[in-house]
Write an enzyme that holds these catalytic residues in place. Structure first.
Site, PDB file in Angstrom:
ATOM      1  N   SER A  21      -8.147 -12.302  -1.503  1.00 14.49           N
ATOM      2  CA  SER A  21      -7.041 -13.226  -1.284  1.00 14.49           C
ATOM      3  C   SER A  21      -6.837 -14.071  -2.553  1.00 14.49           C
ATOM      4  O   SER A  21      -6.561 -13.524  -3.617  1.00 14.49           O
ATOM      5  CB  SER A  21      -7.306 -14.083  -0.046  1.00 14.49           C
ATOM      6  OG  SER A  21      -6.132 -14.691   0.392  1.00 14.49           O
ATOM      7  N   HIS A  59      -4.395  -9.369   7.074  1.00 18.37           N
ATOM      8  CA  HIS A  59      -5.206 -10.058   6.076  1.00 18.37           C
ATOM      9  C   HIS A  59      -6.697  -9.984   6.377  1.00 18.37           C
ATOM     10  O   HIS A  59      -7.516  -9.894   5.480  1.00 18.37           O
ATOM     11  CB  HIS A  59      -4.765 -11.521   6.006  1.00 18.37           C
ATOM     12  CG  HIS A  59      -5.175 -12.220   4.753  1.00 18.37           C
ATOM     13  ND1 HIS A  59      -4.659 -11.901   3.519  1.00 18.37           N
ATOM     14  CD2 HIS A  59      -6.054 -13.225   4.529  1.00 18.37           C
ATOM     15  CE1 HIS A  59      -5.197 -12.686   2.605  1.00 18.37           C
ATOM     16  NE2 HIS A  59      -6.053 -13.498   3.186  1.00 18.37           N
ATOM     17  N   ASP A 118      -0.260  -7.544   6.530  1.00 24.29           N
ATOM     18  CA  ASP A 118      -0.802  -8.819   6.062  1.00 24.29           C
ATOM     19  C   ASP A 118       0.305  -9.873   6.006  1.00 24.29           C
ATOM     20  O   ASP A 118       1.325  -9.677   5.358  1.00 24.29           O
ATOM     21  CB  ASP A 118      -1.420  -8.627   4.672  1.00 24.29           C
ATOM     22  CG  ASP A 118      -2.331  -9.770   4.286  1.00 24.29           C
ATOM     23  OD1 ASP A 118      -2.092 -10.903   4.735  1.00 24.29           O
ATOM     24  OD2 ASP A 118      -3.295  -9.530   3.538  1.00 24.29           O
TER      25      ASP A 118
END
Length: 689
Positions: free
Chosen positions: A541, A661, A626
């Site tokens: 991330s 995610h 995501d």
């Protein structure tokens, strides 16, 4: 490294020129077209990249399977949480042999009572490639439970209600929520937060009466400021419903007695730029963690519930330059404070009568301790968790009266050869280029010689003030047992060394995050923990942004890099306020509509700084659904790298076509992703079993 089949032809994304202009600056993005999630050409490209990754790593397929089984075999399949008591019931989460999802249960008053199954997620997940229960909340009379599910992995949860007496799921169905909800004291009204359909920002609070039409739900609050998100919960005392609004640097709360669900919420302290606070109710007062009056590392104050504005707040624990206040837990007779000093957690116990004020003792050089689940106000026991890089996680009950600790559960490692004494951990400090000392937590198997030949995986995050504490992992043993050293670099951008450590790694100081990581790498090489031929880096991330920036700045320092769901197209994303999270991130990265922030951001944005040069071996992972880092950021980055890089190193993109995610939802499915990542590292090291 095993030679991969050089005859394999990597996918080549088509180029469609798109000019992006702001501040009289033109950026050309040839892969902008990849942001069409439903487009046939986009899906074909992502699938082609998946096929290529599978083909390149084909020789590791059986190794991946054995790694998966090895990691899975260490985890206790028939496991359950330590029970906690709340409002007359003991709540337990358990897992059964061979099943992927949790089962939530409860027992009335005693642990010997008959078990009630609240939710068997294994049954509920049938027919879905992704399933997650977002959270549940039980009414005060214990007869109803609101719960939420996500079957897409975009964190848009649907709330439903279950009758715990009959087992019936009611018709009430509320879509596109954050997943959490809370009950008023009347046992028939729930409060919840809804998300904007496009940006997924939680911007509205509603109340819903059970059995009434959802479209008639009362709109309680709208968060108009696009840099804020909003949420609702109940105080531990159960006296107040609380609406919170927060951005990166500012917060605001509104309160309403839980027995008056039709009433109007009252602002606790109106928002002021850079004033952060959080509140906890006790007796006739609220206790407040705040940075008011320049308390950079936060302090604890209190105020009467009848006079909540900041001019009424008085110090309970004053601000200290060297101690960060992270959290508090309130009990009938004690206040517990979670503090951080010199990077380490400390749990401070203070009796309300002021006769006692002391710290729990943790005898370790580097560890993680945190306040656990303590929903019972009247308890004389503090539940907390403790673990370290070489110490499996424990849930511990500390008795305030007897001053004794009871380990309620220690994480089991189902590997007869595992002995925590076979591993060693330490904390070392690198010197950054500006003279700052950067701590690193290190773990490796005893007996390793520090002669520069060891493979080493260096991990970091470094954003949002989020701190990656040194934690135990059964999965990581698969690395350590094959000779890897594992390092967590506590770089600026986290709060490991307090709030100033975070401030020095954000906005126009963001470059410190990247150079800290590089300086840690150089220190590890200098001290012969590893060498450039055996040094690997990993981040996910915002940590994936870190990876992208680091390999642009110093690509030859690393043999290989894993970038998981990486936030790499910073400028384009931060200029697009229709994308989830963007507006709420301005205080972290800056708003590129401002010229200064735009140019600074552009100076480190991984996608914008890809040029013709050699890059290390790369494995990039993403999820099609995501909602935090859109799949097209890593996809575009890989396409551009493939076009411009001048080396023959691996460049692999793996897209989970079902997940978002957080990756796969099943308990063990996620291990397959780790097995792929580890196989990539072992492949580069020539480790084959």
């Amino acid at each position: 490294m095993t030679d991969f089949n050089s005859e394999l032809i990597a996918p080549k994304a088509k180029k469609i020129k798109k000019e992006l202009t702001i501040h009289n600056d033109v950026r050309v993005d040839n892969y902008y077209w990849l942001n069409q999630r439903e487009d046939k050409d986009v899906l074909e490209y992502l699938n082609a990249e998946n096929d290529y990754t599978n083909a390149v790593l084909k020789s590791t397929e059986s190794f991946q399977k054995s790694l998966f089984e090895e990691m899975k075999s260490r985890i206790k399949e028939d496991d359950q949480s330590v029970p906690y008591k709340f409002n007359g019931y003991w709540y337990i989460t358990k897992f059964e042999q061979g099943k992927d999802y949790p089962i939530y249960t409860r027992k009335k008053e005693t642990l010997e009572a008959k078990e009630e199954i609240l939710f068997d997620c294994n049954q509920m997940a049938k027919g879905y490639s992704y399933f997650k229960i977002g959270g549940f909340s039980v009414s005060e009379d214990n007869t109803l439970v609101s719960f939420s599910i996500d079957t897409v992995s975009r964190r848009q949860y649907t709330i439903k209600i279950k009758n715990l007496i009959t087992g019936e799921i009611l018709d009430d169905t509320i879509e596109n929520t954050t997943g959490s909800s809370t009950w008023a004291s009347d046992n028939k009204t729930i409060f919840y937060a809804k998300k904007d359909e496009v940006t997924l920002r939680s911007d509205k609070i509603f109340s819903h009466k059970i059995g009434e039409k959802v479209e008639d739900d009362r709109l309680v609050f709208i968060e108009e400021d696009e840099t804020f998100h909003t949420y609702v919960y109940k105080s531990k005392s159960r006296k107040y419903l609380i609406i919170g609004s927060s951005s990166t640097q500012t917060s605001e709360y509104q309160i309403l007695p839980a027995n008056n669900p039709e009433g109007d919420f009252k602002v606790f302290q109106s928002r002021e730029r850079n004033l952060e606070y959080s509140i906890a109710h006790y007796n006739d007062s609220f206790y407040i963690i705040t940075n008011k009056d320049g308390a950079t590392n936060f302090k604890v104050q209190k105020t009467l519930e009848t006079a909540t504005a900041k001019e009424n707040w008085v110090d309970v624990i004053p601000h200290r330059e060297d101690v960060l206040v992270e959290d508090i837990e309130i009990f009938k007779n004690y206040l517990v404070v979670n503090e951080r000093k010199n990077g380490l957690n400390h749990l401070r116990i203070i009796s309300w009568d002021k006769k006692e004020d002391y710290y729990l003792d943790f005898e370790s050089e580097t560890y993680t301790a945190s306040i656990g689940n303590n929903p019972d106000f009247n308890s004389n026991v503090l539940r907390y968790t403790f673990n370290a890089l070489t110490q499996p996680s424990s849930v511990i009950d500390y008795n305030f009266k007897t001053k004794t600790k009871e380990i309620k559960k220690e994480q089991e490692v189902l590997d007869k050869s595992f002995d925590k004494n076979n591993y060693t951990s330490e904390r070392i400090w690198a010197t950054a280029r500006d003279g700052k000392k950067i701590p690193m937590s290190v773990v490796y198997k005893k007996g390793i010689k520090l002669d520069g030949t060891n493979p080493l995986l260096q991990y970091a995050y470094g954003s949002y003030g989020s701190t990656i504490d040194p934690y135990f992992s059964t999965i990581r043993l698969s690395l350590l047992d094959r000779g890897f050293i594992y390092v967590i670099a506590h770089i600026r951008g986290s709060e490991y060394l307090g709030r100033p450590w975070y401030e020095d790694g954000k906005l126009l100081n963001k470059m410190n995050t990247f150079t800290d990581f590089i300086d840690c790498s150089k220190y590890l090489i200098e001290k012969k923990y590893t060498s450039s031929e055996h040094l690997y880096a990993m981040g996910g991330s915002a940590g994936g942004l870190l990876m992208g920036a680091v390999i642009n700045l110093n690509p030859k320092l690393y043999k290989g890099v894993i970038a998981a769901v990486p936030f790499v197209d910073v400028v384009t994303t931060m200029l697009d306020d229709t994308i989830p999270l963007t507006t709420g991130e301005y205080d972290e990265w800056g708003n590129p509509n401002n010229k200064d922030y735009y140019h600074y951001m552009k100076s480190y944005s991984p996608y914008d700084n890809v040029v013709e040069k050699e890059y290390p071996n790369l494995l990039v992972t993403t999820g099609l659904h995501d909602s935090q880092v859109q799949y097209w950021e890593p996809a575009k980055w890989v396409a551009k790298l493939r076009e411009l890089k001048t080396d023959n190193n691996l460049l692999l993109l793996k897209t989970d076509m079902d997940a978002g995610h957080g990756g796969a939802s099943g308990r063990f499915e996620a291990l397959k992703e780790v097995a792929l990542e580890y196989a990539f590292l072992f492949y580069l090291e020539g480790i084959t079993d």
